[in-house]
Design a protein around this motif. Structure first.
Motif, PDB file in Angstrom:
ATOM      1  N   ALA A  84       0.852  -1.191   0.000  1.00  8.70           N
ATOM      2  CA  ALA A  84       0.000   0.000   0.000  1.00  8.70           C
ATOM      3  C   ALA A  84       0.884   1.235   0.000  1.00  8.70           C
ATOM      4  N   LEU A  85       0.616   2.127  -0.950  1.00 12.70           N
ATOM      5  CA  LEU A  85       1.356   3.380  -1.048  1.00 12.70           C
ATOM      6  C   LEU A  85       0.421   4.548  -0.759  1.00 12.70           C
ATOM      7  N   ASP A  86       0.949   5.562  -0.101  1.00 10.81           N
ATOM      8  CA  ASP A  86       0.205   6.802   0.071  1.00 10.81           C
ATOM      9  C   ASP A  86       0.039   7.432  -1.311  1.00 10.81           C
ATOM     10  N   ALA A  87      -1.189   7.679  -1.734  1.00  9.49           N
ATOM     11  CA  ALA A  87      -1.446   8.172  -3.085  1.00  9.49           C
ATOM     12  C   ALA A  87      -0.956   9.603  -3.290  1.00  9.49           C
ATOM     13  N   TYR A  88      -0.650  10.305  -2.200  1.00  8.54           N
ATOM     14  CA  TYR A  88      -0.192  11.691  -2.294  1.00  8.54           C
ATOM     15  C   TYR A  88       1.324  11.801  -2.303  1.00  8.54           C
ATOM     16  N   THR A  89       2.003  10.889  -1.618  1.00 11.40           N
ATOM     17  CA  THR A  89       3.464  10.970  -1.513  1.00 11.40           C
ATOM     18  C   THR A  89       4.169   9.785  -2.164  1.00 11.40           C
ATOM     19  N   PHE A  90       3.424   8.719  -2.470  1.00  9.87           N
ATOM     20  CA  PHE A  90       3.948   7.474  -3.031  1.00  9.87           C
ATOM     21  C   PHE A  90       4.884   6.747  -2.066  1.00  9.87           C
ATOM     22  N   GLU A  91       4.783   7.060  -0.784  1.00  9.19           N
ATOM     23  CA  GLU A  91       5.551   6.351   0.220  1.00  9.19           C
ATOM     24  C   GLU A  91       4.843   5.045   0.575  1.00  9.19           C
ATOM     25  N   GLN A  92       5.604   3.972   0.743  1.00  7.07           N
ATOM     26  CA  GLN A  92       5.006   2.707   1.153  1.00  7.07           C
ATOM     27  C   GLN A  92       4.605   2.800   2.616  1.00  7.07           C
ATOM     28  N   VAL A  93       3.354   2.424   2.898  1.00 10.26           N
ATOM     29  CA  VAL A  93       2.852   2.542   4.271  1.00 10.26           C
ATOM     30  C   VAL A  93       2.475   1.185   4.863  1.00 10.26           C
ATOM     31  N   ALA A  94       2.374   0.151   4.028  1.00  7.80           N
ATOM     32  CA  ALA A  94       2.047  -1.190   4.536  1.00  7.80           C
ATOM     33  C   ALA A  94       2.442  -2.225   3.481  1.00  7.80           C
ATOM     34  N   ALA A  95       2.771  -3.410   3.946  1.00  8.87           N
ATOM     35  CA  ALA A  95       3.144  -4.482   3.022  1.00  8.87           C
ATOM     36  C   ALA A  95       2.871  -5.836   3.662  1.00  8.87           C
ATOM     37  N   ALA A  96       2.582  -6.809   2.813  1.00 10.76           N
ATOM     38  CA  ALA A  96       2.388  -8.187   3.267  1.00 10.76           C
ATOM     39  C   ALA A  96       2.718  -9.113   2.111  1.00 10.76           C
ATOM     40  N   SER A  97       3.215 -10.280   2.426  1.00 13.68           N
ATOM     41  CA  SER A  97       3.515 -11.284   1.400  1.00 13.68           C
ATOM     42  C   SER A  97       3.484 -12.661   2.024  1.00 13.68           C
ATOM     43  N   GLY A  98       3.281 -13.658   1.196  1.00  8.96           N
ATOM     44  CA  GLY A  98       3.262 -15.015   1.715  1.00  8.96           C
ATOM     45  C   GLY A  98       2.797 -16.016   0.667  1.00  8.96           C
ATOM     46  N   THR A  99       2.825 -17.273   1.041  1.00  6.37           N
ATOM     47  CA  THR A  99       2.375 -18.358   0.175  1.00  6.37           C
ATOM     48  C   THR A  99       1.316 -19.155   0.931  1.00  6.37           C
ATOM     49  N   GLY A 100       0.201 -19.402   0.269  1.00  5.47           N
ATOM     50  CA  GLY A 100      -0.881 -20.127   0.901  1.00  5.47           C
ATOM     51  C   GLY A 100      -0.630 -21.616   0.980  1.00  5.47           C
ATOM     52  N   GLU A 101      -1.533 -22.306   1.641  1.00  6.33           N
ATOM     53  CA  GLU A 101      -1.449 -23.765   1.757  1.00  6.33           C
ATOM     54  C   GLU A 101      -1.722 -24.421   0.403  1.00  6.33           C
TER      55      GLU A 101
END
Length: 317
Positions: free
Chosen positions: A151-168
């Motif tokens: 997730a990026l701030d639409a005004y500054t383009f700074e990353q504000v959240a992230a998640a990653s993974g592999t499901g079962e």
């Protein structure tokens, strides 16, 4: 009697907590496929930029692929958690219709430096952009999904959240939305907490934007921004207004000359006194009105992007 009072107290506390939660402001989101996913899946349009070919994401083509399913599922999961969703596909259709209408009116020769994504941002004005990237891993009769969401701030383009993974691992005929939901749910609470933390900080400290003041040609101001009004430089009048209309008076003046002012890290409020959402252009209209009505200057506002606005001083009325 004590039991009844205890039950009533618990009910009131729970009810008030639920009301506070439901009334809490949450950032609006727009889901997009990541640039890397678009490139890997052929959803790219090649543009010529002064002789250099540059590939840009083709979001309309992306909706003809599995991204349509991913967009719907992620939108559903985020909406269930109270995040307002901005419709990328709907905005693209409106822009496409507008371009067709302009072409029919003979405006097809007009060129613009504004990208499709910039046009979408200008139209729907999301607080955050949620970029999705995923890959289905196939292993015989089994399959799983690996995902990345940022997730990026639409005004500054700074990353504000992230998640990653592999499901079962799941059966090979398991639908993509089911695979994605199972994989994402394990990370979604933490991801949403990151979004809320960023938005709450922004509510408290103000949204970070950029304001540029520039003089147009033949503006008639002999001393430019050092022209005096009631013994005060025009540049000082502008800087005072910025100071008085930012959260905590927070901003940085990075350029100050006779012809140009640049304010960066300007912290503007997200909402007006009557609780209406404010973007950079809305905020700058206050300064525009001051210059027009009080100092009789001819001005023009150009919204460069969600987080940047340029105010041109064309001259005296």
């Amino acid at each position: 009697m004590r039991l009844m009072k205890s039950i009533l107290t618990v009910w009131l506390v729970t009810g008030l907590s639920m009301m506070a939660y439901s009334q809490a402001k949450r950032p609006s989101l727009m889901v997009l496929p990541s640039d890397a996913w678009c490139k890997a899946n052929g959803c790219v349009t090649t543009n010529d930029a002064q002789g250099v070919e540059i590939g840009v994401p083709n979001y309309q083509k992306a909706f003809e692929t599995d991204f349509s399913l991913v967009n719907t599922k992620i939108g559903e999961l985020m909406t269930d958690r109270g995040f307002p969703l901005k419709d990328l596909e709907g905005a693209l259709k409106v822009i496409q219709r507008r371009q067709v209408d302009e072409a029919a009116m003979g405006a097809d020769g007009m060129e613009t430096e504004e990208s499709v994504l910039d046009m979408v941002r200008s139209r729907v004005k999301p607080d955050l952009e949620l970029y999705m990237e995923w890959k289905v891993n196939r292993m015989g009769s089994k399959q799983s999904i690996t995902f990345i969401m940022r997730a990026l701030d639409a005004y500054t383009f700074e990353q504000v959240a992230a998640a990653s993974g592999t499901g079962e691992n799941a059966l090979s005929n398991t639908p993509l939305p089911v695979l994605l939901e199972e994989a994402v749910l394990n990370h979604l609470n933490n991801f949403c907490a990151q979004l809320d933390d960023h938005f709450n900080r922004t509510l408290k400290n103000g949204r970070k934007v950029t304001l540029e003041i520039a003089l147009g040609k033949d503006n008639g101001l002999e001393k430019g921004l050092r022209t005096e009004f009631d013994d005060t430089y025009l540049s000082e009048i502008i800087e005072t207004w910025v100071s008085e209309n930012t959260v905590g008076g927070n901003f940085n003046t990075t350029t100050s000359s006779r012809t140009r002012l640049m304010f960066e890290d300007v912290r503007i409020p997200l909402y007006s006194i009557d609780d209406k959402a404010i973007d950079t252009g809305d905020w700058a209209k206050g300064l525009d009105n001051l210059l027009r009505k009080t100092y009789q200057l001819d001005t023009e506002i150009d919204e460069v992007g969600l987080g940047e606005v340029k105010l041109m001083i064309l001259g005296s009325k």
